[in-house]
Design a protein around this motif. Structure first.
Motif, PDB file in Angstrom:
ATOM      1  N   THR A  97       0.827  -1.210   0.000  1.00 15.32           N
ATOM      2  CA  THR A  97       0.000   0.000   0.000  1.00 15.32           C
ATOM      3  C   THR A  97       0.859   1.257   0.000  1.00 15.32           C
ATOM      4  O   THR A  97       0.579   2.216  -0.733  1.00 15.32           O
ATOM      5  CB  THR A  97      -0.939  -0.001   1.224  1.00 15.32           C
ATOM      6  OG1 THR A  97      -1.746  -1.180   1.172  1.00 15.32           O
ATOM      7  CG2 THR A  97      -1.829   1.216   1.229  1.00 15.32           C
ATOM      8  N   ILE A  98       1.924   1.259   0.802  1.00 18.12           N
ATOM      9  CA  ILE A  98       2.821   2.425   0.833  1.00 18.12           C
ATOM     10  C   ILE A  98       3.475   2.618  -0.535  1.00 18.12           C
ATOM     11  O   ILE A  98       3.561   3.735  -1.044  1.00 18.12           O
ATOM     12  CB  ILE A  98       3.875   2.266   1.943  1.00 18.12           C
ATOM     13  CG1 ILE A  98       3.202   2.387   3.315  1.00 18.12           C
ATOM     14  CG2 ILE A  98       4.984   3.299   1.802  1.00 18.12           C
ATOM     15  CD1 ILE A  98       4.108   2.035   4.490  1.00 18.12           C
ATOM     16  N   ALA A  99       3.913   1.515  -1.147  1.00 19.93           N
ATOM     17  CA  ALA A  99       4.536   1.607  -2.470  1.00 19.93           C
ATOM     18  C   ALA A  99       3.536   2.115  -3.510  1.00 19.93           C
ATOM     19  O   ALA A  99       3.894   2.901  -4.397  1.00 19.93           O
ATOM     20  CB  ALA A  99       5.094   0.244  -2.885  1.00 19.93           C
ATOM     21  N   LEU A 100       2.279   1.694  -3.389  1.00 15.36           N
ATOM     22  CA  LEU A 100       1.247   2.159  -4.318  1.00 15.36           C
ATOM     23  C   LEU A 100       0.998   3.654  -4.155  1.00 15.36           C
ATOM     24  O   LEU A 100       0.839   4.387  -5.139  1.00 15.36           O
ATOM     25  CB  LEU A 100      -0.040   1.374  -4.099  1.00 15.36           C
ATOM     26  CG  LEU A 100      -1.155   1.556  -5.124  1.00 15.36           C
ATOM     27  CD1 LEU A 100      -0.691   1.173  -6.524  1.00 15.36           C
ATOM     28  CD2 LEU A 100      -2.371   0.725  -4.731  1.00 15.36           C
ATOM     29  N   MET A 101       0.988   4.125  -2.905  1.00 16.36           N
ATOM     30  CA  MET A 101       0.800   5.559  -2.654  1.00 16.36           C
ATOM     31  C   MET A 101       1.985   6.366  -3.183  1.00 16.36           C
ATOM     32  O   MET A 101       1.801   7.427  -3.795  1.00 16.36           O
ATOM     33  CB  MET A 101       0.612   5.795  -1.159  1.00 16.36           C
ATOM     34  CG  MET A 101      -0.699   5.229  -0.634  1.00 16.36           C
ATOM     35  SD  MET A 101      -0.819   5.232   1.160  1.00 16.36           S
ATOM     36  CE  MET A 101      -0.846   6.974   1.494  1.00 16.36           C
ATOM     37  N   ILE A 102       3.202   5.866  -2.979  1.00 12.21           N
ATOM     38  CA  ILE A 102       4.386   6.555  -3.509  1.00 12.21           C
ATOM     39  C   ILE A 102       4.319   6.591  -5.033  1.00 12.21           C
ATOM     40  O   ILE A 102       4.608   7.616  -5.667  1.00 12.21           O
ATOM     41  CB  ILE A 102       5.674   5.871  -3.016  1.00 12.21           C
ATOM     42  CG1 ILE A 102       5.845   6.081  -1.513  1.00 12.21           C
ATOM     43  CG2 ILE A 102       6.896   6.392  -3.770  1.00 12.21           C
ATOM     44  CD1 ILE A 102       6.954   5.252  -0.889  1.00 12.21           C
ATOM     45  N   GLY A 103       3.924   5.470  -5.639  1.00 13.92           N
ATOM     46  CA  GLY A 103       3.775   5.432  -7.093  1.00 13.92           C
ATOM     47  C   GLY A 103       2.752   6.433  -7.590  1.00 13.92           C
ATOM     48  O   GLY A 103       2.956   7.093  -8.611  1.00 13.92           O
ATOM     49  N   GLY A 104       1.651   6.579  -6.853  1.00 10.05           N
ATOM     50  CA  GLY A 104       0.636   7.562  -7.230  1.00 10.05           C
ATOM     51  C   GLY A 104       1.161   8.982  -7.173  1.00 10.05           C
ATOM     52  O   GLY A 104       0.890   9.799  -8.063  1.00 10.05           O
TER      53      GLY A 104
END
Length: 199
Positions: free
Chosen positions: A156-163
């Motif tokens: 989830t953290i990686a997805l938020m950073i990607g966003g």
């Protein structure tokens, strides 16, 4: 179903076969999905807002019907009773919606806004797939050591950073290495979230 097929050497009637297919539930489900898809497609030009109540009322009717059905197409009662399953399916729906937007939206942006060819856009997206393979391996190890919650947290953290990275390059003329870095970061949540949700 045991009552569909050959009973005493007699083939099942068309009515029995249709009842076994749960036609009413499937039909209502199609109304909900189709109206939602048409609404989403219309958002770019002139939103067909009238489809929202169609989808909403169709969903309410679908849930009501499936709740009462003795042999439902979609077992709503099981989802209500099994909170862990409901949470997992909800997380998976959100995760796959995000990845649909990534895999469908970014290549179009690369082609129509950045002027890339289809091959160039595909090559720019290649790090997503490559890093996904690697992150699946790492994610499975993290899962074995710390469990599903920590694995999902990393994803989830990686997805938020990607966003955030996508938003930062969307209106810029970022160089190819920057776009490849964004694509690589977007590969991390794919592996971690899949491992976490499946387990």
């Amino acid at each position: 179903h045991g009552d569909v097929g050959y009973a005493g050497g007699r083939g099942a009637s068309v009515r029995e076969a249709l009842r076994a297919l749960v036609v009413a539930g499937i039909g209502m489900f199609l109304v909900v999905i189709t109206s939602l898809m048409l609404l989403l497609v219309s958002l770019r030009d002139s939103p067909a807002r009238w489809l929202l109540p169609v989808a909403g009322s169709g969903l309410a009717l679908f849930v009501w019907w499936e709740w009462r059905a003795s042999d439902p197409f979609f077992d709503v009662r099981a989802l209500v009773r099994n909170r862990a399953l409901s949470n997992t399916l909800g997380r998976t729906l959100v995760t796959y919606t995000c990845f649909y937007c990534i895999f469908f939206g970014i290549p179009q942006w690369l082609q129509y806004v950045r002027g890339m060819s289809a091959i160039e856009a595909g090559m720019t997206m290649l790090p997503v797939a490559g890093v996904s393979v690697f992150s699946t391996i790492v994610g499975s190890r993290v899962y074995r050591r710390t469990g599903a919650r920590a694995t999902l947290l990393v994803g989830t953290i990686a997805l938020m950073i990607g966003g955030v990275l996508i938003a930062s390059v969307e209106r810029s003329t970022a160089a190819i290495p920057g776009l490849l870095l964004v694509a690589a970061v977007l590969g991390i949540p794919n592996g971690f979230n899949n491992i976490g949700n499946q387990n």
